[in-house]
Design a protein around this motif. Structure first.
Motif, PDB file in Angstrom:
ATOM      1  N   GLU A  83      -5.790  -1.939  -6.769  1.00 38.57           N
ATOM      2  CA  GLU A  83      -5.699  -2.768  -7.963  1.00 38.57           C
ATOM      3  C   GLU A  83      -5.480  -4.207  -7.494  1.00 38.57           C
ATOM      4  O   GLU A  83      -4.935  -4.436  -6.406  1.00 38.57           O
ATOM      5  CB  GLU A  83      -4.518  -2.312  -8.832  1.00 38.57           C
ATOM      6  N   ASP A  84      -5.889  -5.189  -8.286  1.00 37.17           N
ATOM      7  CA  ASP A  84      -5.781  -6.594  -7.887  1.00 37.17           C
ATOM      8  C   ASP A  84      -4.406  -6.986  -7.327  1.00 37.17           C
ATOM      9  O   ASP A  84      -4.340  -7.632  -6.281  1.00 37.17           O
ATOM     10  CB  ASP A  84      -6.171  -7.524  -9.035  1.00 37.17           C
ATOM     11  N   PRO A  85      -3.291  -6.610  -7.967  1.00 39.42           N
ATOM     12  CA  PRO A  85      -1.984  -7.024  -7.432  1.00 39.42           C
ATOM     13  C   PRO A  85      -1.691  -6.487  -6.032  1.00 39.42           C
ATOM     14  O   PRO A  85      -0.931  -7.091  -5.285  1.00 39.42           O
ATOM     15  CB  PRO A  85      -0.983  -6.451  -8.449  1.00 39.42           C
ATOM     16  N   GLU A  86      -2.316  -5.379  -5.659  1.00 40.01           N
ATOM     17  CA  GLU A  86      -2.050  -4.794  -4.346  1.00 40.01           C
ATOM     18  C   GLU A  86      -2.588  -5.646  -3.196  1.00 40.01           C
ATOM     19  O   GLU A  86      -2.117  -5.530  -2.071  1.00 40.01           O
ATOM     20  CB  GLU A  86      -2.627  -3.383  -4.271  1.00 40.01           C
ATOM     21  N   TYR A  87      -3.552  -6.502  -3.468  1.00 41.73           N
ATOM     22  CA  TYR A  87      -4.074  -7.384  -2.423  1.00 41.73           C
ATOM     23  C   TYR A  87      -3.039  -8.410  -1.977  1.00 41.73           C
ATOM     24  O   TYR A  87      -3.174  -9.023  -0.928  1.00 41.73           O
ATOM     25  CB  TYR A  87      -5.343  -8.095  -2.906  1.00 41.73           C
ATOM     26  N   ALA A  88      -1.989  -8.619  -2.783  1.00 36.54           N
ATOM     27  CA  ALA A  88      -0.975  -9.631  -2.477  1.00 36.54           C
ATOM     28  C   ALA A  88       0.348  -9.039  -2.003  1.00 36.54           C
ATOM     29  O   ALA A  88       1.300  -9.779  -1.773  1.00 36.54           O
ATOM     30  CB  ALA A  88      -0.734 -10.493  -3.717  1.00 36.54           C
ATOM     31  N   VAL A  89       0.428  -7.746  -1.809  1.00 32.29           N
ATOM     32  CA  VAL A  89       1.679  -7.106  -1.410  1.00 32.29           C
ATOM     33  C   VAL A  89       2.035  -7.463   0.031  1.00 32.29           C
ATOM     34  O   VAL A  89       1.194  -7.423   0.930  1.00 32.29           O
ATOM     35  CB  VAL A  89       1.572  -5.566  -1.557  1.00 32.29           C
ATOM     36  N   MET A  90       3.301  -7.828   0.223  1.00 30.11           N
ATOM     37  CA  MET A  90       3.873  -8.026   1.558  1.00 30.11           C
ATOM     38  C   MET A  90       5.099  -7.132   1.629  1.00 30.11           C
ATOM     39  O   MET A  90       6.076  -7.370   0.934  1.00 30.11           O
ATOM     40  CB  MET A  90       4.270  -9.483   1.775  1.00 30.11           C
ATOM     41  N   VAL A  91       5.044  -6.104   2.451  1.00 30.10           N
ATOM     42  CA  VAL A  91       6.145  -5.156   2.532  1.00 30.10           C
ATOM     43  C   VAL A  91       7.402  -5.844   3.064  1.00 30.10           C
ATOM     44  O   VAL A  91       8.502  -5.636   2.569  1.00 30.10           O
ATOM     45  CB  VAL A  91       5.761  -3.943   3.404  1.00 30.10           C
ATOM     46  N   THR A  92       7.235  -6.671   4.080  1.00 32.23           N
ATOM     47  CA  THR A  92       8.336  -7.492   4.603  1.00 32.23           C
ATOM     48  C   THR A  92       7.828  -8.910   4.769  1.00 32.23           C
ATOM     49  O   THR A  92       6.624  -9.165   4.695  1.00 32.23           O
ATOM     50  CB  THR A  92       8.843  -6.980   5.972  1.00 32.23           C
TER      51      THR A  92
END
Length: 120
Positions: free
Chosen positions: A60-69
């Motif tokens: 999904e679009d928001p997942e492209y911006a995820v930074m786990v840390t």
């Protein structure tokens, strides 16, 4: 969390060792093609479904911006970096032309002040 590119670092290191050696041109082309096929969607590389297809196929679009840390990079950044490296290597080093990402694009996007030194 999805992970991507196991073993590609080693292929890239090997390519870096031989890319300027005239007697290794065939091997360098083979390694570059292997990297290209792994770092582009299969519809671009003309190959079978690959890791990138599986990584991005259901995001999904928001997942492209995820930074786990705070030490991680986003998927969007990784894809941008891959495109920039190909732009640089293919347009400047191989064809002797101009990059797609040039000063004009930087100005249009309002990033000329921050990327001017990075645009060749």
């Amino acid at each position: 969390m999805k992970y991507f590119g196991a073993g590609l670092g080693e292929v890239h290191k090997e390519l870096g060792k031989i890319i300027r050696k005239a007697d290794c041109l065939a091997d360098a082309r083979r390694l570059f093609s292997e990297l290209h096929g792994a770092l582009h969607l299969s519809e671009v590389s003309g190959g079978e479904e690959n890791e990138l297809d599986r990584l991005t196929g259901d995001l999904e679009d928001p997942e492209y911006a995820v930074m786990v840390t705070s030490k991680d990079e986003t998927i969007a950044w990784a894809l941008w970096h891959i495109a920039r490296l190909e732009d640089l290597t293919m347009n400047l080093l191989v064809s002797g032309g101009e990059q797609v990402w040039n000063r004009e694009w930087a100005r249009c996007l309002g990033t000329a002040d921050t990327v001017e030194e990075k645009v060749l």
